[in-house]
Motif scaffolding. Structure first.
Motif, mmCIF file in Angstrom:
data_model
loop_
_atom_site.group_PDB
_atom_site.id
_atom_site.type_symbol
_atom_site.label_atom_id
_atom_site.label_comp_id
_atom_site.label_asym_id
_atom_site.label_seq_id
_atom_site.Cartn_x
_atom_site.Cartn_y
_atom_site.Cartn_z
ATOM 1 N N TYR A 274 -3.318 1.858 11.921
ATOM 2 C CA TYR A 274 -2.950 0.838 10.919
ATOM 3 C C TYR A 274 -1.613 0.212 11.278
ATOM 4 C CZ TYR A 274 -6.862 2.056 7.955
ATOM 5 O OH TYR A 274 -8.133 2.235 7.465
ATOM 6 N N GLY B 144 -4.424 5.822 0.515
ATOM 7 C CA GLY B 144 -4.321 4.629 1.357
ATOM 8 C C GLY B 144 -4.106 5.123 2.774
ATOM 9 N N VAL B 145 -5.097 4.917 3.639
ATOM 10 C CA VAL B 145 -4.977 5.444 5.003
ATOM 11 C C VAL B 145 -3.926 4.622 5.750
ATOM 12 C CG1 VAL B 145 -6.212 6.043 7.113
ATOM 13 C CG2 VAL B 145 -7.379 6.177 4.922
ATOM 14 N N GLY C 213 -6.524 12.211 8.327
ATOM 15 C CA GLY C 213 -7.925 12.455 8.635
ATOM 16 C C GLY C 213 -8.339 13.732 7.935
ATOM 17 N N ASN C 214 -9.353 14.365 8.466
ATOM 18 C CA ASN C 214 -9.830 15.571 7.792
ATOM 19 C C ASN C 214 -10.180 16.607 8.850
ATOM 20 O OD1 ASN C 214 -11.447 17.512 6.520
ATOM 21 N ND2 ASN C 214 -12.077 16.052 4.945
ATOM 22 N N GLY D 262 -7.732 7.038 13.222
ATOM 23 C CA GLY D 262 -7.806 5.886 12.326
ATOM 24 C C GLY D 262 -6.475 5.635 11.650
ATOM 25 N N ASP D 263 -5.871 6.682 11.149
ATOM 26 C CA ASP D 263 -4.590 6.564 10.437
ATOM 27 C C ASP D 263 -3.512 5.951 11.332
ATOM 28 O OD1 ASP D 263 -2.862 7.865 7.977
ATOM 29 O OD2 ASP D 263 -1.775 7.951 9.876
ATOM 30 N N GLN E 21 -14.849 9.641 7.902
ATOM 31 C CA GLN E 21 -15.193 9.638 6.479
ATOM 32 C C GLN E 21 -16.203 8.530 6.189
ATOM 33 O OE1 GLN E 21 -13.928 12.077 4.757
ATOM 34 N NE2 GLN E 21 -15.102 11.502 2.954
ATOM 35 N N ASN F 130 -11.074 11.930 16.635
ATOM 36 C CA ASN F 130 -12.541 12.063 16.610
ATOM 37 C C ASN F 130 -13.216 10.729 16.908
ATOM 38 O OD1 ASN F 130 -12.058 10.742 14.219
ATOM 39 N ND2 ASN F 130 -12.722 12.420 12.888
ATOM 40 N N HIS G 160 -5.880 14.548 15.995
ATOM 41 C CA HIS G 160 -7.275 14.818 15.639
ATOM 42 C C HIS G 160 -7.988 13.499 15.931
ATOM 43 C CE1 HIS G 160 -10.837 15.325 13.257
ATOM 44 N NE2 HIS G 160 -10.385 14.729 12.176
ATOM 45 N N MET H 74 0.830 -1.210 0.000
ATOM 46 C CA MET H 74 0.000 0.000 0.000
ATOM 47 C C MET H 74 0.864 1.260 0.000
ATOM 48 S SD MET H 74 -2.736 1.665 2.582
ATOM 49 C CE MET H 74 -1.454 2.635 3.365
ATOM 50 N N ARG I 176 -15.212 16.918 12.189
ATOM 51 C CA ARG I 176 -14.609 17.596 11.040
ATOM 52 C C ARG I 176 -14.216 19.022 11.399
ATOM 53 N NH1 ARG I 176 -13.042 13.862 9.216
ATOM 54 N NH2 ARG I 176 -13.611 12.673 7.393
ATOM 55 N N GLY J 214 -13.164 7.871 15.569
ATOM 56 C CA GLY J 214 -13.832 7.147 14.500
ATOM 57 C C GLY J 214 -13.205 7.331 13.137
ATOM 58 N N TYR J 215 -13.662 6.508 12.232
ATOM 59 C CA TYR J 215 -13.323 6.638 10.811
ATOM 60 C C TYR J 215 -14.395 7.550 10.235
ATOM 61 C CZ TYR J 215 -10.656 2.354 11.756
ATOM 62 O OH TYR J 215 -9.791 1.418 12.258
ATOM 63 N N SER K 229 -4.496 11.765 12.782
ATOM 64 C CA SER K 229 -5.835 11.244 13.085
ATOM 65 C C SER K 229 -5.740 9.865 13.731
ATOM 66 C CB SER K 229 -6.678 11.198 11.813
ATOM 67 O OG SER K 229 -6.076 10.352 10.874
#
Ligand SMILES: Cc1ncc(C[n+]2csc(CCOP(=O)(O)OP(=O)(O)O)c2C)c(N)n1
Ligand SMILES: [Mg+2]
Length: 658
Positions: A548, A515-516, A489-490, A544-545, A575, A570, A568, A159, A658, A572-573, A542
């Motif tokens: 991995y 690819g996160v 993340g965002n 989620g990131d 997105q 939050n 960041h 990835m 967000r 959760g994922y 973030s």
């Protein structure tokens, strides 16, 4: 706190005695009838046993004997020559996860090569290793090598290689492989070998090779370096046979040599295309420049400013790289294309999406396209990625017809385009062009004010608003020579909207392939390059990131890579929270939350991950979770001091989605 049930101490003697007793007991205890008390239950007197069984000869020898002398291999190791080749190319680091298929070159790098140029960096996952090389390049402008273990290591790396491919970043991936089926060790090494390991990454590398001799290796390696470093940049792969690495160099009369590396010039737009583009731009009423990965270097930014000012053209920086100063009055949001009569696209990964909009919830669940531009708008494209297409992966996006198309490097073409535009601007257009500039200044100031107002919304909210997160971070780093190495993340793009980004290292772009799991390793890699340049690195990290492959945190601490990671988090994922929610709405159903905040499968809470403890356990300074916005500035300030002392630091912040 005292334990209710203190654990019995188990030392080696007791352990062996226990094993012996248990073993003996299973062998001799007779079956017990229902209700009867077996002799081995607590309170019953067990029969006496010997305290330990004597070790057998094999165990005793393994513990006490001197290992047998191994025969020494004479001559010069093949992998020593490989190290000589690698050393000619100014490669500073080799982030890798160790493995037997490349043990010979590993041994040569650290012992023969003195673990310098390149220095081996211990990684806990191949994806992290290649992700680090990806981030490193975007600061240093130089590629790293990463050694991967045959099939399985390369499979882990994929990835990150794909992200590098989509992001046009060179990484030299070397896969250890044991080709000789008759001589390689059976069992595990054979599982880890393949006829052609490069096939795993062939669809998203620029070039690959499998050298069968040392001279072949020397040519392949220099060629791989040259190909990866010719714009459009990209990853390359070399499969390195274990036998070739391990065997001594064979004196078959051939004198080995190392080819000299000479950098190739980037491809430049042809004169006809440049002239036609200049004519359209110079005569346009409202030209707009859109840049994605246009500026490869600081000079790219300078050139783009020159072209934009010459035309007083608005510039939309899509942010694949730091292309244009955010503080410049010609900097505009993506909507600027709607009034354009000429659009110049520079290294766009998706020209179609610049001029078209797509909504995914049209009638019957089918996406709806609409144009963002006027029907007669002329389109010009300078894009070296057209030279890099392969069929399988769809990174070339939807097909977009353009009026002038140059498969060329934008930065290399800009000087000629600037000169051509200078000659093409008619005298009677100069006043109109100046007027365009005045209007742009006014629009820029108004847009800035609106952005500030929006950022102030929910300023005191808890969990903390993404704008507040970003600005509290800014408050602590603004007087340093800072580099935002990644924003995973965002966070509603707040850094790019609010920080005065001007230099090429202020913003590095994103992962390329989305690819996160890119953010954490790329930040560490970029921070490594910044460390060597004496610069301060900060990332917005973030949740989620990070999950991995969080082991890259350990690599940062191990190799003393200073990085401020402000989370960041939050929970959760997000997105994907929105995606599943959107589908539920579309189907007129209530999303099943399963007791969490987002639809089942999209939240990372209950239990909440204590990222500060995770980081601390791997040698980072860390604090959190911070939920009160008024505490945030002070904690980041502490973290900044830690990072300035040379350590990585993480602040776990609970944020709005967000
Ligand atoms: C390797 C990989 N797996 C899954 C996805 C799908 N995906 C896209 S965004 C996203 C959420 C990432 O979560 P986080 O990094 O916490 O960012 P957030 O959206 O919460 O801001 C996921 C899982 C992906 N892009 N890449
Ligand atoms: Mg998240």
């Amino acid at each position: 706190m005292a334990r209710k049930d203190p654990r019995p101490e188990v030392n080696r003697r007791k352990f062996l005695a226990g094993v012996a007793v248990a073993g003996a007991a299973t062998a001799v205890t007779p079956p017990v009838a229902n209700g009867a008390t077996p002799a081995t239950l607590p309170n019953a007197d067990p029969p006496r046993r010997p305290s330990a069984l004597p070790p057998n000869m094999h165990v005793a020898a393994a513990e006490t004997a001197t290992p047998k002398e191994l025969p020494r291999i004479g001559g010069v190791a093949g992998s020593d020559f490989m190290v000589d080749v690698i050393k000619t190319l100014d490669i500073k680091y080799c982030p890798s996860n160790c493995a037997s298929s490349f043990r010979a070159i590993h041994e040569s790098l650290i012992n023969y090569g003195g673990n310098k140029m390149p220095e081996y960096l211990t990684c806990t996952h191949e994806e992290s290793a290649v992700g680090m090389a990806h981030g490193y390049f975007k600061i240093a402008g130089k590629p790293l090598i990463s050694l991967c273990h045959g099939t399985v290591g390369l499979q882990h790396a994929t990835m990150a290689v794909y992200n590098a491919w989509c992001d046009r970043v060179p990484v030299i991936v070397i896969g250890g492989n044991d080709l000789d089926a008759a001589h390689r060790p059976p069992g595990v090494p054979t599982f880890h070998s393949a006829q052609d390991i490069n096939a795993i990454v062939r669809d998203y590398t620029k070039w690959d090779d499998t050298p069968v001799g040392l001279q072949h290796f020397a040519q392949s390696f220099v060629r791989a370096y040259k190909i990866s470093m010719t714009p459009p940049y990209g990853p390359v792969a070399i499969s390195l046979d274990a036998g070739l690495q391990q065997e001594p160099m064979k004196g078959n009369g051939e004198k080995l040599y190392i080819p000299r590396y000479v950098a190739s010039s980037p491809p430049q737009g042809d004169t006809g295309g440049v002239k036609e583009a200049a004519r359209l731009l110079a005569n346009a009423q409202n030209p707009v420049i859109v840049a994605d990965r246009a500026a490869r270097t600081e000079n790219g930014i300078r050139l783009l400013v020159q072209l934009a000012e010459l035309l007083q053209a608005q510039v939309v920086d899509q942010g694949g790289r730091m292309n244009f100063p955010k503080t410049h009055y010609l900097s505009r949001p993506p909507t600027a294309v709607s009034n354009a009569d000429v659009v110049l696209g520079l290294e766009l990964s998706d020209f179609w999406a610049v001029v078209n909009a797509y909504t995914d919830n049209g009638e019957h669940g089918i996406g709806v396209n609409s144009s963002r531009i006027k029907p007669d708008t002329k389109l010009i494209s300078i894009n070296s990625s057209e030279l890099l297409t392969k069929a399988n992966y769809q990174d070339f996006q939807r097909f977009q017809s353009v009026d002038v198309s140059m498969p060329a490097d934008a930065e290399a073409t800009l000087p000629a385009l600037i000169e051509a535009v200078k000659s093409a601007i008619p005298n009677d257009r100069k006043a109109a062009i100046e007027k365009r500039g005045e209007a742009a200044r006014k629009a820029f100031a108004e847009a800035r004010e609106r952005t500030k107002q929006t950022a102030a919304l929910a300023w005191n909210a808890s969990p903390i608003s993404t704008a507040r997160l970003v600005m509290e971070t800014w408050g602590q780093i603004k007087d340093l020579d800072w580099s935002l190495v990644a924003s995973s993340g965002n966070v509603s793009n707040w850094p790019n909207r609010l920080w005065p980004m001007e230099k090429h290292y202020h913003w590095l772009g994103a992962s390329g392939g989305y690819g996160v799991g890119y953010g954490a390793p790329a930040s560490v890699g970029a921070a490594l390059a910044n460390r060597d340049l004496g610069r301060f690195s900060v990332s917005i990290q973030s949740d989620g990131d990070l999950m991995y492959a969080p082991g890259v945190l350990w690599t940062a601490a191990k190799h003393k890579i200073p990085l401020l990671a402000v989370m960041h988090n939050n929970r959760g994922y997000h997105q994907e929270v929105m995606h599943v929610q959107r589908l539920s709405n579309f189907r007129n159903r209530v999303a099943s939350l399963g007791g969490d905040m987002g639809p089942i499968g999209t939240s990372i809470e209950n239990p909440d991950i204590e990222y500060h403890k995770l980081a601390e356990s791997m040698g980072w300074w860390a604090k959190g979770p911070i939920k009160d916005p008024d505490q945030l500035g002070a904690v980041i300030k502490e973290a900044v001091a830690v990072v300035k002392s040379g350590q990585p630091a993480l602040v776990n912040v609970w944020t709005q989605p967000r």
